[in-house]
Design an enzyme around this catalytic site. Structure first.
Site, mmCIF file in Angstrom:
data_model
loop_
_atom_site.group_PDB
_atom_site.id
_atom_site.type_symbol
_atom_site.label_atom_id
_atom_site.label_comp_id
_atom_site.label_asym_id
_atom_site.label_seq_id
_atom_site.Cartn_x
_atom_site.Cartn_y
_atom_site.Cartn_z
ATOM 1 N N HIS A 16 23.664 15.281 -6.343
ATOM 2 C CA HIS A 16 22.284 15.657 -6.034
ATOM 3 C C HIS A 16 22.201 16.003 -4.549
ATOM 4 C CE1 HIS A 16 20.626 13.946 -9.826
ATOM 5 N NE2 HIS A 16 21.621 13.083 -9.687
ATOM 6 N N ARG A 18 19.071 17.605 -3.486
ATOM 7 C CA ARG A 18 17.633 17.814 -3.289
ATOM 8 C C ARG A 18 17.369 19.249 -2.823
ATOM 9 N NH1 ARG A 18 17.520 13.633 -6.501
ATOM 10 N NH2 ARG A 18 17.739 11.600 -5.489
ATOM 11 N N ASN A 42 17.592 18.632 -11.223
ATOM 12 C CA ASN A 42 16.307 17.932 -11.374
ATOM 13 C C ASN A 42 15.464 17.991 -10.107
ATOM 14 O OD1 ASN A 42 18.250 16.194 -10.208
ATOM 15 N ND2 ASN A 42 17.146 14.353 -10.866
ATOM 16 N N HIS A 173 28.186 9.487 -15.263
ATOM 17 C CA HIS A 173 28.017 8.178 -14.633
ATOM 18 C C HIS A 173 28.030 7.034 -15.645
ATOM 19 C CE1 HIS A 173 23.945 9.081 -15.861
ATOM 20 N NE2 HIS A 173 23.641 9.778 -14.779
ATOM 21 N N ASP A 247 27.465 11.069 -8.219
ATOM 22 C CA ASP A 247 26.030 10.906 -8.481
ATOM 23 C C ASP A 247 25.306 10.531 -7.195
ATOM 24 O OD1 ASP A 247 23.616 10.888 -9.846
ATOM 25 O OD2 ASP A 247 23.847 8.857 -10.603
ATOM 26 N N HIS A 251 17.711 9.410 -1.060
ATOM 27 C CA HIS A 251 16.291 9.085 -0.929
ATOM 28 C C HIS A 251 16.095 8.497 0.465
ATOM 29 C CE1 HIS A 251 15.145 9.619 -5.155
ATOM 30 N NE2 HIS A 251 16.219 8.931 -5.503
ATOM 31 N N ALA A 263 15.324 5.259 -7.589
ATOM 32 C CA ALA A 263 16.673 4.982 -8.080
ATOM 33 C C ALA A 263 17.653 5.992 -7.511
ATOM 34 C CB ALA A 263 16.697 5.035 -9.605
#
EC number: 3.5.2.3
Length: 343
Positions: A16, A18, A42, A173, A247, A251, A263
């Protein structure tokens, strides 16, 4: 004791990054080490078609700052996805599509409520050779969070593999002994699995005993020690169906250290050193290259990287905090010693 190893440049098969300013802050850590990465779709709004995927790819390449890093793009499957969407994405260079059960993880509200609703899409994926990436958890309110993955295997994954025997599937994962066993016992070469550093290094005691450690909170959630040991046994086996997928999920610190924290573990910074530490602890450093550099590329049907990276055993301390747009970020293993690093 081994002090230095040189391996084929690794790839990250689950990442990820972002978007916006955060993307610019986190992409360089991955691009410094990995040749390629499977980019999760996502976002808000999610990446649901070829044009969105290619635009996102351009933003990632701009953040990679002149490296040879290649982002491998994916689509977010919804119940509005069509077979034509899949064919167009494949033609544009999208390599996979991601199944998020609705409500399973960060930004999954647009996900699929019943996989049977997208069976025509899965058929198109099988026909054109696009991989299916799976967040393997059910989201029923009556299923305990620690059992979601196990139930998914029985209720969703097994029937899907039976219905589409030529569809190549990555169970991402994995966190349980049942998942490791499911992959190892599967007849055929169309099922693989990624493993994160946190699920190999930690179990739920590390997250909960002596106080809650929010920076170890991720989904799927850390499980019992017996599951951690099963995952470690899986990578130690050398089975080529298991491969590296961090993964890494950034954040901001204040979004993690909150009454209702997000999460995800941010592991991209120093990731290959984290894996090297795990493999050294297990006495299998000789198997790191296959896990990190060969197995994923082979499963995806892509050429292996041709250049190399060198790792040296020079202990260093993971920073307590790293800069991130909108607030700092706490990396996995913050403030602790990591023995291996890129030369």
């Amino acid at each position: 004791m081994t002090r230095q190893i040189t391996i084929t440049r690794p790839d990250d098969w689950h990442l990820h990054v972002r978007d916006g300013d955060i993307l610019n802050d986190v992409v360089p850590a991955t691009a410094a080490c990995f040749g390629r990465a499977i980019i999760m779709p996502n976002l808000v709004p999610p990446v649901t078609d070829a044009s969105a995927a290619m635009a996102y790819r351009d933003r990632i390449l701009a953040a990679a700052r002149g490296t040879d890093f290649q982002p491998l793009m994916t689509l977010y499957l919804t119940e509005s996805t069509t077979a034509e969407t899949i064919r167009e994405a494949k033609a544009a260079g999208v390599v996979a599509a991601k199944l998020y059960p609705a409500g399973a993880t960060t930004n999954s509200a647009s996900g699929v409520t019943d996989i049977r609703n997208i069976y025509p899409v899965l058929e198109a994926m099988a026909d054109c050779g696009m991989l299916l990436l799976v967040h393997g958890e059910v989201t029923d309110s009556d299923i305990d969070i620690f059992d979601r993955e196990k139930v998914f295997l029985e209720r969703v994954l097994a029937p899907t593999l039976t219905a589409f025997p030529s569809l190549r599937v990555v169970l991402e994962h994995i966190t349980t002994a049942e998942s490791a066993e499911f992959v190892r016992n599967h007849q055929g070469n169309n099922l693989g699995a990624t493993l994160t550093p946190q699920h190999l290094m930690y179990n739920r005691n590390h997250m909960l005993v002596g106080g809650i450690r929010p920076h170890l909170y991720c989904l799927p959630i850390l499980k019992r020690n017996k599951h951690q040991e099963a995952l470690r046994e899986a990578v130690a086996s050398g089975d080529p169906r298991f491969f590296l997928g961090t993964d890494s999920a950034p954040h901001a610190k204040d979004k993690k250290e909150a009454a209702c924290g997000c999460a995800g573990c941010y592991s991209a910074y120093g990731a290959i050193g984290l894996y090297a530490d795990i493999f050294e602890e297990l006495g299998i450093l000789d198997k790191l290259e296959a896990f990190a550099s060969f197995n994923g590329a082979d499963f995806y049907g892509l050429p292996r990287n041709t250049d190399t990276v060198t790792l040296v055993r020079e202990p260093w301390t993971m920073p307590e905090n790293l800069p991130l747009a909108g607030g700092g970020i706490v990396p996995l293993k913050a403030g602790e010693t990591v023995n291996w690093r890129l030369a």
